[in-house]
Design a protein around this motif. Sequence first.
Motif, PDB file in Angstrom:
ATOM      1  N   CYS A  80     -11.154 -12.681  -8.098  1.00 42.11           N
ATOM      2  CA  CYS A  80     -10.587 -13.822  -7.363  1.00 42.11           C
ATOM      3  C   CYS A  80     -11.112 -15.147  -7.909  1.00 42.11           C
ATOM      4  O   CYS A  80     -10.341 -16.097  -8.088  1.00 42.11           O
ATOM      5  CB  CYS A  80     -10.911 -13.697  -5.875  1.00 42.11           C
ATOM      6  SG  CYS A  80      -9.982 -12.401  -5.033  1.00 42.11           S
ATOM      7  N   ASP A  81     -12.421 -15.211  -8.172  1.00 42.04           N
ATOM      8  CA  ASP A  81     -13.008 -16.448  -8.677  1.00 42.04           C
ATOM      9  C   ASP A  81     -12.495 -16.794 -10.069  1.00 42.04           C
ATOM     10  O   ASP A  81     -12.429 -17.971 -10.439  1.00 42.04           O
ATOM     11  CB  ASP A  81     -14.536 -16.350  -8.705  1.00 42.04           C
ATOM     12  CG  ASP A  81     -15.136 -16.344  -7.302  1.00 42.04           C
ATOM     13  OD1 ASP A  81     -14.420 -16.692  -6.336  1.00 42.04           O
ATOM     14  OD2 ASP A  81     -16.316 -15.976  -7.180  1.00 42.04           O
ATOM     15  N   SER A  82     -12.128 -15.766 -10.834  1.00 41.19           N
ATOM     16  CA  SER A  82     -11.620 -16.039 -12.187  1.00 41.19           C
ATOM     17  C   SER A  82     -10.175 -16.536 -12.161  1.00 41.19           C
ATOM     18  O   SER A  82      -9.710 -17.144 -13.125  1.00 41.19           O
ATOM     19  CB  SER A  82     -11.726 -14.794 -13.067  1.00 41.19           C
ATOM     20  OG  SER A  82     -10.773 -13.823 -12.697  1.00 41.19           O
ATOM     21  N   LEU A  83      -9.467 -16.286 -11.068  1.00 41.89           N
ATOM     22  CA  LEU A  83      -8.070 -16.711 -10.983  1.00 41.89           C
ATOM     23  C   LEU A  83      -7.927 -18.196 -10.734  1.00 41.89           C
ATOM     24  O   LEU A  83      -7.039 -18.849 -11.290  1.00 41.89           O
ATOM     25  CB  LEU A  83      -7.344 -15.926  -9.889  1.00 41.89           C
ATOM     26  CG  LEU A  83      -7.182 -14.427 -10.138  1.00 41.89           C
ATOM     27  CD1 LEU A  83      -6.553 -13.752  -8.925  1.00 41.89           C
ATOM     28  CD2 LEU A  83      -6.345 -14.183 -11.384  1.00 41.89           C
ATOM     29  N   THR A  84      -8.781 -18.743  -9.876  1.00 41.34           N
ATOM     30  CA  THR A  84      -8.694 -20.172  -9.566  1.00 41.34           C
ATOM     31  C   THR A  84      -9.986 -20.627  -8.905  1.00 41.34           C
ATOM     32  O   THR A  84     -10.656 -19.848  -8.235  1.00 41.34           O
ATOM     33  CB  THR A  84      -7.507 -20.483  -8.635  1.00 41.34           C
ATOM     34  OG1 THR A  84      -7.451 -21.893  -8.422  1.00 41.34           O
ATOM     35  CG2 THR A  84      -7.613 -19.792  -7.297  1.00 41.34           C
ATOM     36  N   GLN A  85     -10.316 -21.875  -9.108  1.00 40.01           N
ATOM     37  CA  GLN A  85     -11.469 -22.492  -8.450  1.00 40.01           C
ATOM     38  C   GLN A  85     -11.022 -23.334  -7.244  1.00 40.01           C
ATOM     39  O   GLN A  85     -11.850 -23.849  -6.504  1.00 40.01           O
ATOM     40  CB  GLN A  85     -12.247 -23.363  -9.444  1.00 40.01           C
ATOM     41  CG  GLN A  85     -12.835 -22.575 -10.603  1.00 40.01           C
ATOM     42  CD  GLN A  85     -13.815 -21.510 -10.159  1.00 40.01           C
ATOM     43  OE1 GLN A  85     -14.673 -21.766  -9.317  1.00 40.01           O
ATOM     44  NE2 GLN A  85     -13.675 -20.314 -10.696  1.00 40.01           N
ATOM     45  N   GLU A  86      -9.700 -23.456  -7.085  1.00 37.85           N
ATOM     46  CA  GLU A  86      -9.150 -24.252  -5.995  1.00 37.85           C
ATOM     47  C   GLU A  86      -9.099 -23.443  -4.711  1.00 37.85           C
ATOM     48  O   GLU A  86      -9.080 -22.213  -4.733  1.00 37.85           O
ATOM     49  CB  GLU A  86      -7.743 -24.721  -6.371  1.00 37.85           C
ATOM     50  CG  GLU A  86      -7.710 -25.636  -7.579  1.00 37.85           C
ATOM     51  CD  GLU A  86      -6.293 -25.997  -7.990  1.00 37.85           C
ATOM     52  OE1 GLU A  86      -5.353 -25.762  -7.212  1.00 37.85           O
ATOM     53  OE2 GLU A  86      -6.147 -26.514  -9.106  1.00 37.85           O
ATOM     54  N   GLU A  87      -9.064 -24.150  -3.583  1.00 38.25           N
ATOM     55  CA  GLU A  87      -8.910 -23.492  -2.294  1.00 38.25           C
ATOM     56  C   GLU A  87      -7.586 -22.740  -2.267  1.00 38.25           C
ATOM     57  O   GLU A  87      -6.548 -23.282  -2.642  1.00 38.25           O
ATOM     58  CB  GLU A  87      -8.935 -24.518  -1.155  1.00 38.25           C
ATOM     59  CG  GLU A  87     -10.314 -24.910  -0.708  1.00 38.25           C
ATOM     60  CD  GLU A  87     -11.060 -23.764  -0.027  1.00 38.25           C
ATOM     61  OE1 GLU A  87     -10.476 -23.049   0.815  1.00 38.25           O
ATOM     62  OE2 GLU A  87     -12.245 -23.584  -0.359  1.00 38.25           O
ATOM     63  N   ASN A  88      -7.633 -21.500  -1.846  1.00 40.11           N
ATOM     64  CA  ASN A  88      -6.435 -20.684  -1.783  1.00 40.11           C
ATOM     65  C   ASN A  88      -6.588 -19.751  -0.590  1.00 40.11           C
ATOM     66  O   ASN A  88      -7.517 -18.943  -0.552  1.00 40.11           O
ATOM     67  CB  ASN A  88      -6.279 -19.892  -3.090  1.00 40.11           C
ATOM     68  CG  ASN A  88      -5.040 -19.033  -3.108  1.00 40.11           C
ATOM     69  OD1 ASN A  88      -4.877 -18.152  -2.273  1.00 40.11           O
ATOM     70  ND2 ASN A  88      -4.176 -19.277  -4.079  1.00 40.11           N
ATOM     71  N   ILE A  91      -6.679 -15.932  -1.428  1.00 40.16           N
ATOM     72  CA  ILE A  91      -7.945 -15.496  -2.027  1.00 40.16           C
ATOM     73  C   ILE A  91      -9.054 -15.495  -0.981  1.00 40.16           C
ATOM     74  O   ILE A  91      -9.879 -14.577  -0.934  1.00 40.16           O
ATOM     75  CB  ILE A  91      -8.290 -16.357  -3.252  1.00 40.16           C
ATOM     76  CG1 ILE A  91      -7.343 -15.990  -4.397  1.00 40.16           C
ATOM     77  CG2 ILE A  91      -9.751 -16.186  -3.666  1.00 40.16           C
ATOM     78  CD1 ILE A  91      -7.519 -16.785  -5.657  1.00 40.16           C
TER      79      ILE A  91
END
Length: 123
Positions: A80-88, A91
């Motif tokens: 999950c952390d590798s997919l995006t650093q933005e709030e989601n 995730i």
Amino acid sequence: MKNEKFRNKSFYGSICCALNGLTAAFKEERNFKIYAAIAAVFLGLNVLTGSGKYDYAVFILSAAAVFGAELLNTATERVCDSLTQEENSDIHFIKDVSAGAVLMFGIGFFICQGITLISNLLD
């Protein structure tokens, strides 16, 4: 076609990768170390209270479930952390549910060990 670059070529290779994963989790994950310490304490208490073979079987199975869940939770969080650093929100949900699974196994482990230790002390 499957990505052959990351496939293990042998059973031995698979075991080596698994051991590398366990080692990495123990080195890098604080919660994995905490669970290992808790398991060691309960193992010591089992020895001191004279647990039998079935008690040890329950201990091993329930501890393995907690460790396995924690490993899966760690892998899930890394993906999950590798997919995006933005709030989601998706995730966030996935990570919370994954952590909840570890909590459920942990509660089961504590209940199993509580039953074992109390019954050993009452005998």
